[in-house]
Design a protein around this motif. Structure first.
Motif, short mmCIF file in Angstrom:
data_model
loop_
_atom_site.label_atom_id
_atom_site.label_comp_id
_atom_site.label_asym_id
_atom_site.label_seq_id
_atom_site.Cartn_x
_atom_site.Cartn_y
_atom_site.Cartn_z
N PRO A 73 0.79 -1.23 0.00
CA PRO A 73 0.00 0.00 0.00
C PRO A 73 0.83 1.28 0.00
CG PRO A 73 -0.08 -1.05 2.15
CD PRO A 73 0.63 -1.99 1.22
N THR A 74 2.05 1.21 0.44
CA THR A 74 2.88 2.42 0.48
C THR A 74 3.88 2.49 -0.67
OG1 THR A 74 4.48 1.37 1.95
CG2 THR A 74 2.68 2.62 2.98
N SER A 75 3.88 1.48 -1.53
CA SER A 75 4.84 1.44 -2.63
C SER A 75 4.17 0.99 -3.91
CB SER A 75 6.00 0.50 -2.29
OG SER A 75 6.92 0.45 -3.36
N VAL A 76 3.36 1.87 -4.47
CA VAL A 76 2.61 1.55 -5.69
C VAL A 76 3.55 1.22 -6.84
CG1 VAL A 76 0.97 2.49 -7.37
CG2 VAL A 76 0.68 2.97 -4.94
N LEU A 77 4.71 1.84 -6.87
CA LEU A 77 5.65 1.60 -7.97
C LEU A 77 6.12 0.15 -8.03
CD1 LEU A 77 7.83 4.83 -7.89
CD2 LEU A 77 5.98 4.23 -9.46
N SER A 78 6.06 -0.55 -6.92
CA SER A 78 6.47 -1.95 -6.94
C SER A 78 5.48 -2.82 -7.72
CB SER A 78 6.63 -2.49 -5.52
OG SER A 78 5.40 -2.46 -4.84
#
Length: 95
Positions: A73-78
């Protein structure tokens, strides 16, 4: 969400442009003034035959993307690989 937005913008461009203009011209009250235009975008996406086919034929890559978002949820780029897989699938759906 980004993938859905990309597909919607491709097939409901007119509705998206109207909504975007409304938001830009009503920065203080866009939620109230532009609500009907947001509903138009949603309706277009839900009713457009190609979007319905994409939802049906690309449900697995989209589910993988949603699962990735839940797990990160805190790392959409992943979730970029999942977005790319969904968009690749959506591009291959024939109208």
């Amino acid at each position: 969400m980004l993938a859905a937005l990309a597909v919607t913008s491709r097939h409901c461009r007119h509705q998206m442009e109207l909504y975007g203009r409304c938001v830009a011209t009503n920065p203080e009250s866009w939620q109230r003034h532009c609500h009907h235009l947001r509903l138009d975008v949603t309706r277009c996406a839900a009713e457009h035959p190609i979007v319905q086919r994409i939802r049906q034929e690309c449900s697995e890559p989209f589910a993988a993307f949603e699962q990735c978002l839940k797990q990160n949820p805190t790392s959409v780029l992943s979730c970029s690989p999942q977005v790319k897989a969904f968009l690749l699938c959506a591009d291959q759906v024939k109208p």
